[in-house]
Design a protein around this motif. Sequence first.
Motif, PDB file in Angstrom:
ATOM      1  N   ASP A   1     -60.303 -54.033  59.229  1.00 55.51           N
ATOM      2  CA  ASP A   1     -58.736 -53.609  59.194  1.00 55.51           C
ATOM      3  C   ASP A   1     -58.625 -52.373  59.102  1.00 55.51           C
ATOM      4  O   ASP A   1     -57.010 -51.578  59.111  1.00 55.51           O
ATOM      5  CB  ASP A   1     -57.927 -54.544  58.208  1.00 55.51           C
TER       6      ASP A   1
ATOM      7  N   GLY B   1     -54.906 -50.576  59.276  1.00 56.47           N
ATOM      8  CA  GLY B   1     -53.662 -51.151  60.402  1.00 56.47           C
ATOM      9  C   GLY B   1     -53.754 -50.449  61.064  1.00 56.47           C
ATOM     10  O   GLY B   1     -53.889 -49.023  60.890  1.00 56.47           O
ATOM     11  N   ASP B   2     -52.651 -50.460  62.338  1.00 55.62           N
ATOM     12  CA  ASP B   2     -52.579 -49.503  63.285  1.00 55.62           C
ATOM     13  C   ASP B   2     -52.063 -48.161  62.454  1.00 55.62           C
ATOM     14  O   ASP B   2     -51.048 -48.712  62.404  1.00 55.62           O
ATOM     15  CB  ASP B   2     -51.582 -49.831  64.446  1.00 55.62           C
TER      16      ASP B   2
END
Length: 576
Positions: free
Chosen positions: A115, A140-141
């Motif tokens: 992630d 996360g992105d």
Amino acid sequence: MTETSTAVRRRLSRVVAAAIGLGFAATSILVASPALAAVDGDLATTTTVEIAGDLQLQSIRYEFQEDGMPAAPGPNVEPGPSSTTSSATWSLGTTAGSLHSQMVARIVDFDRTTDYWIKAFAYVQESSLIYGSDCQIFHGDPAAAGAEPLAEENSPYQCWSHGHSNTSGEHPRRLFTETFTITSLNWATARGAIMPQGTLKLGDGHLESPSTRFIVDGRWYPSDPAEQGPYVTIESGATLNFAAFRRNGESDANAEGLFSYRIYDGGVPTRFWVSGMASNWRGVEFNWDYDCKIYDGDPLAGALPVSASPYSCDMSTTKIDGNADYRVDFTVSVGAIETLGPLQARDLIAVGCGDPTDACYFVPTADDAVVEPGKVLGAPYANTGSEEADYSFYYATNRSVTHTFDLTVSAEVNVFDVFKASIKAAYGYENTNETDKKWVATMKVPAHEEGWFEFAPAYRKISGDFLFEVDGTWYRVTGGSYTVPDDRLTGQLSSFTRPVVSSPGGGGVGAEPPTTTAPLNPALAGSAGRGGSGKLAATGADVDVAAIWLAIAAVLAGAGLLSTRFVRRRSARRSL
């Protein structure tokens, strides 16, 4: 693209990108490109993001800007979000006032898509020749709303650079070059290599670690037991490798790997297990802690380590990266053992196995079913009447224990206890003592025929070696076996009939029946008949006292038989 001397100065952007070291045979992120040195423009940047260790990049995206406006990638750029690579390089040149390039990618760790993401960018402004760059880790992105880069103390990964270089030339006039390296931020690492040797293999294995990143044979160790099959067994001569890491943002426990395996000798499970661990923790200084012991039973079930055993676990250490990363080699093997001949075995086994506190063990090598030839139960019953008769036969079986080892009387009891403990561990046998059970067999005897039963007791013949220690030396007694009652099968019962042979005085008398191997399981009930099966049922302690018990004792191939018979003719219904 090349500018001529008469060309009017114009805004120009050329993007060249390349990806090298592809981790999978997937479509490459970027197709082959021209040489990076052939970047046009007054200013240019060349940026590389490379991976160290067992990391890779996935879901890669690029963004290019010129004077704050999006710049379309050139014909050689082919972003591939589903591809995976271990290194990516791109260049951007411009004659405008400023340029900005950026790459975003997801981190793959030992083939597991995590992630965590990285964002690397480079920026240059022509007017003051200002160059800036950075590489950040995100959970996360980075494009997600509210995404913020992680502080180092919260990130298990780091992205760093030794700095950039600034070179002058004709095309471009200024070229800024920088390489970022992404690594796993390992504060402490403990590794182990488990290696069974010789006739030994390890099975029924269990591995665990308090560390979040626990790698076994190049893969994250699965938490689902259904996926742990590849790590349950280690064949002789093979090696299982594990590595535990302590990293920021994960468990604050030491880097530690623990294991336990059952020892198989010659393919047969023994009563012994091996259990060990390797640990490393980061403090003022790194501290190594490792251990390996042999247990008499499963350590996870409460078994204790033994002070003496024919098996050993030897350990040696190797530094991988100073004290922060080290490996322990766990070598599991059979110790030096002297094999005894029959003349020495009797006296030494009495010394080494005569007491429950002795270090004495039985290692089974074979487990064979033995059903002895059927022997006749009592005399045949002759039905001289004109109608079919019911014939019942009550008997008791006494199956004994025999062995081929040469033992003294004083050592025999303890040696047998050692044997029973070992085969319970190896095969799960619970009842191996002598047995005394009562049964009833029934059959129908046709008119003018005689009938009889034959019974064959069932045994297990378990061969193996005794291993024991005397004055610091281990000895082996080979070539022996125990024959014990089969605790899953009592024996086989058969029933037979044939025409009555008349006697001179009239009436029918059955002749002595032939010895016949009994083919049937006594637990199976069937109709009696010529050469058929009888019915056998265990009566337990409450035998029908109305039946007439005859005090007949017979020893048939290790089975003692106490028998009686009960006959009922359908017409007269009388007992004999």
